[in-house]
Structure formats: structure tokens, C-alpha cells
Motif scaffolding. Structure first.
Motif, PDB file in Angstrom:
ATOM      1  N   ALA A   1      40.031  -5.749  -2.784  1.00 15.53           N
ATOM      2  CA  ALA A   1      40.851  -6.959  -2.689  1.00 15.53           C
ATOM      3  C   ALA A   1      39.951  -8.174  -2.531  1.00 15.53           C
ATOM      4  O   ALA A   1      38.821  -8.053  -2.061  1.00 15.53           O
ATOM      5  N   PRO A   2      40.461  -9.339  -2.908  1.00 12.63           N
ATOM      6  CA  PRO A   2      39.688 -10.574  -2.705  1.00 12.63           C
ATOM      7  C   PRO A   2      39.494 -10.848  -1.213  1.00 12.63           C
ATOM      8  O   PRO A   2      40.190 -10.292  -0.371  1.00 12.63           O
ATOM      9  N   ASP A   3      38.546 -11.721  -0.913  1.00 16.23           N
ATOM     10  CA  ASP A   3      38.279 -12.097   0.478  1.00 16.23           C
ATOM     11  C   ASP A   3      39.373 -12.978   1.066  1.00 16.23           C
ATOM     12  O   ASP A   3      39.626 -12.936   2.255  1.00 16.23           O
ATOM     13  N   LYS A   4      39.997 -13.785   0.219  1.00 15.94           N
ATOM     14  CA  LYS A   4      41.025 -14.675   0.756  1.00 15.94           C
ATOM     15  C   LYS A   4      42.415 -14.077   0.536  1.00 15.94           C
ATOM     16  O   LYS A   4      42.621 -13.274  -0.378  1.00 15.94           O
ATOM     17  N   PRO A   5      43.373 -14.446   1.386  1.00 16.52           N
ATOM     18  CA  PRO A   5      44.719 -13.875   1.315  1.00 16.52           C
ATOM     19  C   PRO A   5      45.399 -14.095  -0.044  1.00 16.52           C
ATOM     20  O   PRO A   5      45.129 -15.078  -0.732  1.00 16.52           O
ATOM     21  N   ILE A   6      46.259 -13.165  -0.389  1.00 17.41           N
ATOM     22  CA  ILE A   6      47.137 -13.303  -1.552  1.00 17.41           C
ATOM     23  C   ILE A   6      48.537 -13.503  -0.980  1.00 17.41           C
ATOM     24  O   ILE A   6      49.148 -12.562  -0.475  1.00 17.41           O
ATOM     25  N   VAL A   7      49.001 -14.731  -0.998  1.00 18.35           N
ATOM     26  CA  VAL A   7      50.271 -15.068  -0.357  1.00 18.35           C
ATOM     27  C   VAL A   7      51.419 -14.942  -1.351  1.00 18.35           C
ATOM     28  O   VAL A   7      51.384 -15.532  -2.435  1.00 18.35           O
ATOM     29  N   LEU A   8      52.403 -14.151  -0.945  1.00 18.33           N
ATOM     30  CA  LEU A   8      53.626 -14.010  -1.741  1.00 18.33           C
ATOM     31  C   LEU A   8      54.775 -14.627  -0.973  1.00 18.33           C
ATOM     32  O   LEU A   8      54.804 -14.569   0.261  1.00 18.33           O
ATOM     33  N   GLU A   9      55.696 -15.216  -1.701  1.00 16.63           N
ATOM     34  CA  GLU A   9      56.931 -15.716  -1.103  1.00 16.63           C
ATOM     35  C   GLU A   9      58.079 -14.963  -1.734  1.00 16.63           C
ATOM     36  O   GLU A   9      58.469 -15.217  -2.876  1.00 16.63           O
ATOM     37  N   MET A  10      58.532 -13.968  -0.995  1.00 19.73           N
ATOM     38  CA  MET A  10      59.658 -13.132  -1.397  1.00 19.73           C
ATOM     39  C   MET A  10      60.076 -12.378  -0.149  1.00 19.73           C
ATOM     40  O   MET A  10      59.491 -12.565   0.914  1.00 19.73           O
ATOM     41  N   ASN A  11      61.049 -11.541  -0.253  1.00 21.64           N
ATOM     42  CA  ASN A  11      61.491 -10.763   0.890  1.00 21.64           C
ATOM     43  C   ASN A  11      60.405  -9.746   1.247  1.00 21.64           C
ATOM     44  O   ASN A  11      60.111  -8.842   0.470  1.00 21.64           O
TER      45      ASN A  11
ATOM     46  N   SER B   1      57.304 -15.036   3.601  1.00 20.65           N
ATOM     47  CA  SER B   1      55.987 -15.516   3.197  1.00 20.65           C
ATOM     48  C   SER B   1      54.941 -14.690   3.943  1.00 20.65           C
ATOM     49  O   SER B   1      54.940 -14.658   5.169  1.00 20.65           O
ATOM     50  N   PHE B   2      54.064 -14.007   3.198  1.00 23.36           N
ATOM     51  CA  PHE B   2      53.137 -13.076   3.836  1.00 23.36           C
ATOM     52  C   PHE B   2      51.924 -12.837   2.947  1.00 23.36           C
ATOM     53  O   PHE B   2      51.935 -13.125   1.757  1.00 23.36           O
ATOM     54  N   ASP B   3      50.884 -12.275   3.565  1.00 25.37           N
ATOM     55  CA  ASP B   3      49.662 -11.905   2.870  1.00 25.37           C
ATOM     56  C   ASP B   3      49.820 -10.479   2.337  1.00 25.37           C
ATOM     57  O   ASP B   3      49.934  -9.529   3.115  1.00 25.37           O
ATOM     58  N   PHE B   4      49.814 -10.338   1.031  1.00 21.89           N
ATOM     59  CA  PHE B   4      49.986  -9.031   0.409  1.00 21.89           C
ATOM     60  C   PHE B   4      48.854  -8.068   0.767  1.00 21.89           C
ATOM     61  O   PHE B   4      49.077  -6.873   0.927  1.00 21.89           O
ATOM     62  N   ILE B   5      47.645  -8.582   0.919  1.00 26.24           N
ATOM     63  CA  ILE B   5      46.507  -7.718   1.263  1.00 26.24           C
ATOM     64  C   ILE B   5      46.757  -7.056   2.616  1.00 26.24           C
ATOM     65  O   ILE B   5      46.597  -5.842   2.762  1.00 26.24           O
ATOM     66  N   GLN B   6      47.164  -7.844   3.606  1.00 28.67           N
ATOM     67  CA  GLN B   6      47.416  -7.289   4.933  1.00 28.67           C
ATOM     68  C   GLN B   6      48.592  -6.322   4.906  1.00 28.67           C
ATOM     69  O   GLN B   6      48.553  -5.268   5.549  1.00 28.67           O
ATOM     70  N   LEU B   7      49.637  -6.653   4.176  1.00 32.60           N
ATOM     71  CA  LEU B   7      50.787  -5.766   4.053  1.00 32.60           C
ATOM     72  C   LEU B   7      50.340  -4.415   3.507  1.00 32.60           C
ATOM     73  O   LEU B   7      50.698  -3.361   4.033  1.00 32.60           O
TER      74      LEU B   7
END
Length: 147
Positions: A37-47, A8-14
Motif C-alpha cells: 500500500a502507499p505510505d499516505k492514506p487512501i480516503v474513501l467517502e462511502m458507507n 469517511s475513512f482510510d481504506f488502508i487501515q480498514l
């Protein structure tokens, strides 16, 4: 607060972290990357390691084939519970024909883009490449965490 873990992570930061790793080689070639990118995180749940590898493959491709002294645009936004990620870059003249062949309907991807596509599809997403004149476009559509 975004949970940052192996799954589980923020795609923008990645994306920003990967861009930093590639900045030196891109800069040597005069290639700048603009990230929208948007101002708020885009959270993905994957490897997370899988996504890291897929995005790194896109940046590897930019290092090899982007037109020197150009700008790359990486855009990400969300729509209906999905992350939409698009990278656009001008292609070196000597790589244009190969890029057109790769982007042709029904063409098989090779190398890093093939690996990126396999990773995204394994995670129930779509990976798309296209050419528009001398602009190569790479796109990812994948589910994100619903809040």
C-alpha cells in the motif's frame, strides 16, 4: 489527519483491521498475507460498514479457497482519483474448477463474492474476478476522495 467516521475513512487501515481479524484462520492453514500500500492514506467517502463487509467477504473467500501454505498478495494503489485494490491467491486444487467457472466471462458470482460485488457496484465502483493459471484475482476499482 484522516477523518474516520461512518462515511469517511482510510481504506488502508480498514484493510489492515480486517486482515487482523482473519489472521488466525489463515495462519492455521499456513497462509500469509502480504499487503502492499502507499505510505499516505487512501480516503474513501462511502458507507464504511459496506466496505468493511465487502473486504471481509474477500477474506472469507481466502479462508475457504486459498492454497494451504501459500502467500496472498493484497495490493492497493491510486490512479486518476481511483482506488485500485487487487488480491491474488493460489487456489486449492479441489476448488480450481469452481474458481475457473466463477471467473469465466459472463459468469454469475455467488455467495460472498456476489455480495461484495453488489456493495461495490452500489457505490459506483467495479468488482472484477479473474483466473490466471491457478491464481485467483479479485479486483476493486472505486472513486476516492480528491485532495
Amino acid at each position: 489527519m484522516v477523518r474516520d467516521s461512518a462515511t469517511s475513512f482510510d481504506f488502508i487501515q480498514l484493510n489492515k483491521d480486517i486482515r487482523k481479524l482473519h489472521r488466525g484462520i489463515l495462519k492455521e492453514n499456513g497462509i500469509a498475507v502480504t499487503l502492499r500500500a502507499p505510505d499516505k492514506p487512501i480516503v474513501l467517502e462511502m458507507n464504511k460498514e459496506d466496505m468493511w463487509k465487502a473486504i471481509s467477504m474477500i477474506y472469507d473467500n481466502l479462508e475457504q479457497y486459498a492454497e494451504p501454505d501459500s502467500r496472498v498478495y493484497a495490493e492497493m494503489y491510486t490512479q486518476e482519483g481511483k482506488l485500485i485494490y487487487i488480491v491474488k491467491n493460489a487456489v486449492k486444487a479441489e476448488a480450481a474448477e469452481a474458481a475457473k467457472a466463477v471467473a469465466a466471462p459472463g459468469a454469475e458470482l455467488t455467495g460472498g463474492l456476489k455480495t461484495a460485488k453488489e456493495i461495490i457496484e452500489k457505490n459506483h465502483g467495479k468488482f472484477i474476478v479473474a483466473m490466471d493459471g491457478n491464481i485467483f484475482k479479485t479486483g476493486i476499482l472505486i472513486n476516492m476522495v480528491q485532495e
